[in-house]
Scaffold this motif. Structure first.
Motif, PDB file in Angstrom:
ATOM      1  N   SER A 161     -15.096 -11.874 -64.922  1.00 32.90           N
ATOM      2  CA  SER A 161     -16.303 -11.071 -65.095  1.00 32.90           C
ATOM      3  C   SER A 161     -17.222 -11.201 -63.876  1.00 32.90           C
ATOM      4  O   SER A 161     -16.985 -12.001 -62.967  1.00 32.90           O
ATOM      5  CB  SER A 161     -17.042 -11.508 -66.361  1.00 32.90           C
ATOM      6  OG  SER A 161     -17.485 -12.834 -66.219  1.00 32.90           O
ATOM      7  N   LEU A 162     -18.267 -10.422 -63.898  1.00 32.30           N
ATOM      8  CA  LEU A 162     -19.204 -10.380 -62.777  1.00 32.30           C
ATOM      9  C   LEU A 162     -20.071 -11.647 -62.714  1.00 32.30           C
ATOM     10  O   LEU A 162     -20.301 -12.316 -63.718  1.00 32.30           O
ATOM     11  CB  LEU A 162     -20.110  -9.165 -62.971  1.00 32.30           C
ATOM     12  CG  LEU A 162     -20.175  -8.125 -61.856  1.00 32.30           C
ATOM     13  CD1 LEU A 162     -18.828  -7.867 -61.251  1.00 32.30           C
ATOM     14  CD2 LEU A 162     -20.776  -6.843 -62.391  1.00 32.30           C
ATOM     15  N   SER A 163     -20.548 -11.932 -61.518  1.00 36.57           N
ATOM     16  CA  SER A 163     -21.485 -13.041 -61.324  1.00 36.57           C
ATOM     17  C   SER A 163     -22.178 -12.844 -59.983  1.00 36.57           C
ATOM     18  O   SER A 163     -21.637 -12.161 -59.110  1.00 36.57           O
ATOM     19  CB  SER A 163     -20.748 -14.374 -61.335  1.00 36.57           C
ATOM     20  OG  SER A 163     -20.012 -14.530 -60.143  1.00 36.57           O
ATOM     21  N   PRO A 164     -23.374 -13.409 -59.803  1.00 34.38           N
ATOM     22  CA  PRO A 164     -24.052 -13.283 -58.513  1.00 34.38           C
ATOM     23  C   PRO A 164     -23.158 -13.727 -57.362  1.00 34.38           C
ATOM     24  O   PRO A 164     -23.107 -13.064 -56.321  1.00 34.38           O
ATOM     25  CB  PRO A 164     -25.260 -14.217 -58.682  1.00 34.38           C
ATOM     26  CG  PRO A 164     -25.547 -14.203 -60.140  1.00 34.38           C
ATOM     27  CD  PRO A 164     -24.205 -14.089 -60.816  1.00 34.38           C
ATOM     28  N   ALA A 165     -22.445 -14.836 -57.543  1.00 38.01           N
ATOM     29  CA  ALA A 165     -21.602 -15.359 -56.466  1.00 38.01           C
ATOM     30  C   ALA A 165     -20.501 -14.371 -56.092  1.00 38.01           C
ATOM     31  O   ALA A 165     -20.238 -14.125 -54.911  1.00 38.01           O
ATOM     32  CB  ALA A 165     -20.987 -16.693 -56.891  1.00 38.01           C
ATOM     33  N   LEU A 166     -19.857 -13.786 -57.117  1.00 40.04           N
ATOM     34  CA  LEU A 166     -18.778 -12.835 -56.859  1.00 40.04           C
ATOM     35  C   LEU A 166     -19.306 -11.595 -56.144  1.00 40.04           C
ATOM     36  O   LEU A 166     -18.665 -11.050 -55.245  1.00 40.04           O
ATOM     37  CB  LEU A 166     -18.116 -12.443 -58.182  1.00 40.04           C
ATOM     38  CG  LEU A 166     -16.950 -11.457 -58.081  1.00 40.04           C
ATOM     39  CD1 LEU A 166     -15.847 -12.017 -57.191  1.00 40.04           C
ATOM     40  CD2 LEU A 166     -16.400 -11.112 -59.461  1.00 40.04           C
ATOM     41  N   GLY A 215     -14.691  -2.724 -59.441  1.00 40.47           N
ATOM     42  CA  GLY A 215     -14.186  -2.051 -60.630  1.00 40.47           C
ATOM     43  C   GLY A 215     -15.178  -2.005 -61.775  1.00 40.47           C
ATOM     44  O   GLY A 215     -14.829  -2.219 -62.938  1.00 40.47           O
ATOM     45  N   VAL A 216     -16.413  -1.678 -61.436  1.00 40.72           N
ATOM     46  CA  VAL A 216     -17.487  -1.779 -62.410  1.00 40.72           C
ATOM     47  C   VAL A 216     -18.478  -0.639 -62.184  1.00 40.72           C
ATOM     48  O   VAL A 216     -18.490  -0.012 -61.123  1.00 40.72           O
ATOM     49  CB  VAL A 216     -18.138  -3.177 -62.251  1.00 40.72           C
ATOM     50  CG1 VAL A 216     -19.207  -3.151 -61.202  1.00 40.72           C
ATOM     51  CG2 VAL A 216     -18.612  -3.737 -63.555  1.00 40.72           C
ATOM     52  N   ALA A 217     -19.309  -0.330 -63.153  1.00 35.95           N
ATOM     53  CA  ALA A 217     -20.325   0.707 -62.975  1.00 35.95           C
ATOM     54  C   ALA A 217     -21.449   0.181 -62.091  1.00 35.95           C
ATOM     55  O   ALA A 217     -21.774  -1.003 -62.151  1.00 35.95           O
ATOM     56  CB  ALA A 217     -20.886   1.137 -64.325  1.00 35.95           C
ATOM     57  N   PRO A 218     -22.042   1.075 -61.275  1.00 36.84           N
ATOM     58  CA  PRO A 218     -23.107   0.646 -60.347  1.00 36.84           C
ATOM     59  C   PRO A 218     -24.224  -0.123 -61.048  1.00 36.84           C
ATOM     60  O   PRO A 218     -24.705  -1.133 -60.534  1.00 36.84           O
ATOM     61  CB  PRO A 218     -23.633   1.961 -59.782  1.00 36.84           C
ATOM     62  CG  PRO A 218     -22.487   2.895 -59.874  1.00 36.84           C
ATOM     63  CD  PRO A 218     -21.738   2.510 -61.116  1.00 36.84           C
ATOM     64  N   GLY A 219     -24.615   0.339 -62.207  1.00 38.46           N
ATOM     65  CA  GLY A 219     -25.709  -0.300 -62.919  1.00 38.46           C
ATOM     66  C   GLY A 219     -25.426  -1.740 -63.301  1.00 38.46           C
ATOM     67  O   GLY A 219     -26.356  -2.538 -63.463  1.00 38.46           O
TER      68      GLY A 219
END
Lengths: 192, 192
Positions: free
Chosen positions: A2-7, A34-38
DNA sequence: ACCTGAACACCGTTCAAGT
DNA sequence: ACCTGAACACCGTTCAAGT
């Protein structure tokens, strides 16, 4: 994963290295992940803080190096010069944090060489401003030359008379950088 | 009156002075001129060349001034500092034309003071890079401070304890600029 | 808590078509 | 010759709604 600031900052950095600053957009970054801009805005408050974070990470290696002022300033140029258009980035990160490497150790180093505190801090600020201006100038010159080259490509193919020289502009740029460092970092006693 | 390159650059310049570089877009410019965005491209080849043209015009007064190197560099800062975010603009214009004022007269001036040709041209390049870096840094700092101020507005209203000081950061910035000029423009004999 | 979809308010640039 | 209308391919950011 999943997303994270570090990634996110790591991906932004890789885009910067691969394609240059103009290609580091929030939308491009989102596509790369691979994610939406928001979605990015759940982890990062704005593009500006993201980019200054990236700048800090690129310059992080300088925090570990125990070299003299001149060498650190040369390393700064080496690190940033290849990153297309990153000069603006550096200027912004430095304005936000005047202790951006290598500025974080310069005052102490100069003091150790006998500079007064006022002289050390003024010189640090001056040499950083010179370096950032020089790096941005060199990057802009490269960009403009590249544009001109592609525009002249056809004429050059038909007219291969003059040999490709050693890019005297780049050599000159390095001499200017060395000269600026030498003058700005000269021991104050030599000027008194 | 109809469109012309001169009218377009003049309007761009007025937008720059009034609102800063981020508000100088081709679309905004077109709106200001009461014309469709595409119309601009009949008179101007790109935004980039338009902006460098604007930079040249802003610095044109320096071409007429017969002052010494230090004074000219101080005038450069005075002219550009109030134009929000114009540092990038200057960096680009200088990369495109290294004879951008006041660089156009510096080599001759330094030579007249006994510098060698090589020293004069290197010093001109170095002092211009320093000035552009310094101006961009100061402009960025102002922008960031302004953002922080508006963010802290409410808390400040409720907490009017500390008096508004004289903006020590701006005073410091001027000292740094003066120091850089002094060191970079010092007679070479003093360093030999 | 974390993300999507969709929208808002913009960009620079091109180009057929009109006058 | 000069300009419009419309499109192309983008921007940063917000936010209700979903899971």
């Amino acid at each position: 994963m999943s997303l994270s600031p570090a990634l996110i900052t790591e991906t932004a950095r890789s885009l910067l290295i691969r394609y240059g600053l103009p290609d580091v957009s929030m939308r491009r970054l989102a596509k790369e992940l691979g994610v939406a801009p928001g979605a990015l805005y759940y982890h990062v408050s704005s593009k500006q803080v993201l980019l200054t974070q990236v700048a800090q990470e690129i310059l992080a290696p300088l925090r570990a190096e125990a070299a003299d002022a001149r060498t650190l300033m040369l390393r700064l140029r080496e690190l940033m010069l290849p990153l297309r258009d990153s000069g603006d980035l550096l200027l912004l990160a430095y304005a936000l944090d005047p202790r951006l490497p290598p500025a974080h150790v310069l005052p102490a180093q100069l003091r150790a060489q006998g500079w007064s505190e006022a002289e050390a801090s003024r010189t640090t600020a001056a040499v950083m401003r010179f370096a950032l201006g020089a790096i941005a100038t060199e990057q802009n010159q490269r960009l403009l030359d590249a544009e001109q080259d592609t525009a002249v490509q056809n004429t050059a193919d038909q007219n291969p008379g003059e040999a490709a020289d050693e890019d005297p502009l780049a050599v000159e740029a390095e001499q200017i950088y060395l000269h600026g460092l030498e003058v700005l970092l000269a021991r104050p006693s030599l000027r008194a």
